[in-house]
Every structure is written in structure tokens, then in C-alpha cells.
Scaffold this motif. Structure first.
Motif, PDB file in Angstrom:
ATOM      1  N   MET A  13       0.832  -1.209   0.000  1.00  8.51           N
ATOM      2  CA  MET A  13       0.000   0.000   0.000  1.00  8.51           C
ATOM      3  C   MET A  13       0.866   1.258   0.000  1.00  8.51           C
ATOM      4  SD  MET A  13      -3.328  -0.603   0.026  1.00  8.51           S
ATOM      5  CE  MET A  13      -4.448  -1.998   0.260  1.00  8.51           C
ATOM      6  N   HIS A  62       2.369   2.186  -3.254  1.00  5.63           N
ATOM      7  CA  HIS A  62       1.407   2.817  -4.172  1.00  5.63           C
ATOM      8  C   HIS A  62       0.998   4.217  -3.710  1.00  5.63           C
ATOM      9  CE1 HIS A  62       0.942  -1.300  -5.757  1.00  5.63           C
ATOM     10  NE2 HIS A  62       0.405  -0.733  -6.825  1.00  5.63           N
ATOM     11  N   ILE A  76      -0.492   4.990  -0.890  1.00  3.57           N
ATOM     12  CA  ILE A  76      -1.776   4.973  -0.179  1.00  3.57           C
ATOM     13  C   ILE A  76      -1.520   5.124   1.320  1.00  3.57           C
ATOM     14  CG2 ILE A  76      -3.859   3.622   0.288  1.00  3.57           C
ATOM     15  CD1 ILE A  76      -3.280   2.121  -2.361  1.00  3.57           C
ATOM     16  N   LEU A  84      -7.390   2.591   6.238  1.00  5.61           N
ATOM     17  CA  LEU A  84      -7.140   3.650   5.263  1.00  5.61           C
ATOM     18  C   LEU A  84      -7.329   4.996   5.951  1.00  5.61           C
ATOM     19  CD1 LEU A  84      -6.653   4.469   2.249  1.00  5.61           C
ATOM     20  CD2 LEU A  84      -9.150   4.454   1.993  1.00  5.61           C
ATOM     21  N   TYR A  97      -8.495   7.791  -1.246  1.00  5.96           N
ATOM     22  CA  TYR A  97      -7.685   6.715  -1.819  1.00  5.96           C
ATOM     23  C   TYR A  97      -8.425   5.372  -1.814  1.00  5.96           C
ATOM     24  CZ  TYR A  97      -3.525   9.724  -1.571  1.00  5.96           C
ATOM     25  OH  TYR A  97      -2.619  10.734  -1.751  1.00  5.96           O
ATOM     26  N   ALA A 105      -7.051   1.774  -3.135  1.00  6.61           N
ATOM     27  CA  ALA A 105      -6.715   0.813  -2.083  1.00  6.61           C
ATOM     28  C   ALA A 105      -7.442  -0.513  -2.292  1.00  6.61           C
ATOM     29  CB  ALA A 105      -7.059   1.397  -0.718  1.00  6.61           C
TER      30      ALA A 105
END
Length: 271
Positions: free
Chosen positions: A20, A23, A25, A40, A45, A49
Motif C-alpha cells: 500500500m 502505491h 496509499i 485507510l 484513496y 486501495a
């Protein structure tokens, strides 16, 4: 925050968290009853995600198979950290306040004060034809410490509000708390004041109500910060600090922020 995944396998969770983060995130991991939970942090996102999570489930990688990140400089790392904590409105207000400070102290002091004080030229009466003057005093600062203190809290609190809700929510909270706090300070002490602190206390109050009872809310503030902000507000009404503070602006900003937070909790109960 939104829970994305739960597992008791620490290796799996460490790998997923790393994926994650690769990326971009923003996620965090908590533990509850022996189970690791991936959360999260920013709702914007969520689509990305969920896509990354599906790919992870279909073809789970190992930590060794992940591409190594190239080392980044300390400056770039700091910028990335700061940029991840705020949005465009937070950033723009930050820059405008810095530019106004330069104008106020080094380029055109008298013109800047005349343009941005709550009344033109500092006359006692409000000017009904210039309603924006109930907002513009938030751009003025009267010392470097005053500037740094307010910008720090603006970035910390304003950034959280913008990323948790939206730029429009931050604009709304900023304008309402600026108008209320500036009017209160003008009514009590006259037009010679300025600073973001009324808005900062408004954001503080908004965050308190928004996160109340929500343990994992992005707007949940550390207990030490709550004590500091309330303590600083209370000290302002004593003679112990030996400095001039816009105490009425602080109090009015806090109260208006609490009220706005309550309204948003009613209108957006699951946010």
C-alpha cells in the motif's frame, strides 16, 4: 478512517502495508485482540486501495519480491511527508500568509495594514461596504513567533480537515470561524489585531466534535494537544503570559468551530 483488511498473520500484514505504501496509499495498522487491522487514513484513496487489495489477494507477493525503493534525500522525504498532510487549500493559505507577512514587514507596511485590517486605516467603525475585512485580519501577523506558531497549527489542523472532508469544508470552516472570531475581537478591543489563531481554534473545536467517540478518526487529537490548546486559551485570560493575545478571537473561534463540528456530525453522521 476505513478498515480495509484484518489478519492474525503479521508477515502478511507487513507485506500488505508495504505494498500500500509503495502505491502512495496512506494506511496504518492497529492491533485488537490479537488481530491486525489495516486502516485507510484518507477516504479519497479508497478506490485505489481496494484495487491494490484485490491484486494482493489474487497474487500475494513476498517482501523479497517487491522492488526496492530508491533512496531519497532528507529534503525530498520531508517535503513528501508535509505534502501528504495537507491539500491545496491548506497550501495556498499557507503561501498567502507568508506573502502578506513579507509585504507587511519588508515591502509595504502601511499599505498592507490599511488594506487588511478589519477597518480601513484602523478607524473604530466597521465598513459595511467592505465585508471581506471580517476575514482579512487572519492574514496579518505581528512577529515571527506569531507567524510560525499559527502556520504550524494551520497546517496540522487545516490539513487534516481538508483531507478528511474536502477543500470546501476547510474553506467553510475557515471563513465562518474567521468572521466570528474577528468580529468578536473587534467588538471587544477595536480594529488593531490580526492573526490566524482564531481560525486555528475554530479548526481545533471542529476537530474535537468531529472525532468525539471515534477512536480511529483522522481528526482525533492527542490528549497532550488538547491540554495544551485549552491551557493556552485559559492562560491568555490571565496576566501570566505578559503578552497581548487576541483572547476573545480565540474563544469565539473555538465556540464557532465546536458548533460547526456539531452541525457536520448531524449532517454527516458516518464521516
Amino acid at each position: 478512517m476505513k478498515k480495509l483488511y484484518a489478519t492474525s498473520n503479521s508477515s502478511e500484514m507487513n507485506t500488505l502495508q508495504l505494498v500500500m505504501q509503495r502505491h502512495g496509499i496512506p494506511v496504518t495498522v492497529t492491533e485488537r485482540g490479537g488481530t491486525l487491522e489495516l486502516w485507510l487514513i484518507q477516504h479519497g484513496y479508497e478506490a485505489l486501495a481496494q484495487d491494490v487489495l484485490r491484486q494482493f489477494r489474487d497474487n500475494p507477493p513476498t517482501p523479497e519480491s517487491l522492488p526496492q525503493q530508491r533512496p531519497v534525500s532528507a529534503t525530498r522525504s520531508l517535503w513528501h511527508t508535509l505534502a501528504s498532510q495537507a491539500g491545496i487549500v491548506t497550501f495556498l493559505v499557507f503561501i498567502v500568509v507568508l506573502l502578506v507577512y513579507a509585504l507587511q514587514w519588508f515591502i509595504a507596511p502601511e499599505a498592507t495594514l490599511h488594506a487588511l485590517l478589519v477597518t480601513p486605516g484602523g478607524v473604530p467603525e466597521l465598513h459595511a461596504g467592505q465585508p471581506w475585512r471580517l476575514v482579512t485580519p487572519m492574514l496579518l501577523h505581528f512577529s515571527a513567533m506569531h507567524l510560525v506558531f499559527n502556520l504550524f497549527w494551520w497546517w496540522y489542523l487545516g490539513g487534516r480537515v481538508e483531507l478528511t472532508f474536502s477543500p470546501w469544508m476547510l474553506i467553510t470552516v475557515t471563513l465562518v470561524t474567521a468572521i466570528v472570531s474577528n468580529y468578536a475581537q473587534w467588538a471587544y478591543s477595536g480594529p488593531l489585531f490580526g492573526g490566524l489563531s482564531g481560525v486555528v481554534y475554530g479548526l481545533f473545536g471542529f476537530a474535537i466534535v468531529s472525532a468525539w467517540g471515534r477512536r480511529y478518526s483522522p481528526l482525533a487529537l492527542p490528549p497532550a494537544l488538547l491540554v495544551f490548546m485549552i491551557g493556552w486559551l485559559a492562560l491568555g485570560f490571565t496576566d501570566l503570559l505578559m503578552v497581548n493575545m487576541a483572547n476573545e478571537a480565540h474563544l469565539a473561534g473555538l465556540l464557532s468551530g465546536l458548533l460547526l463540528g456539531a452541525v457536520v456530525r448531524i449532517l454527516k453522521p458516518h464521516k
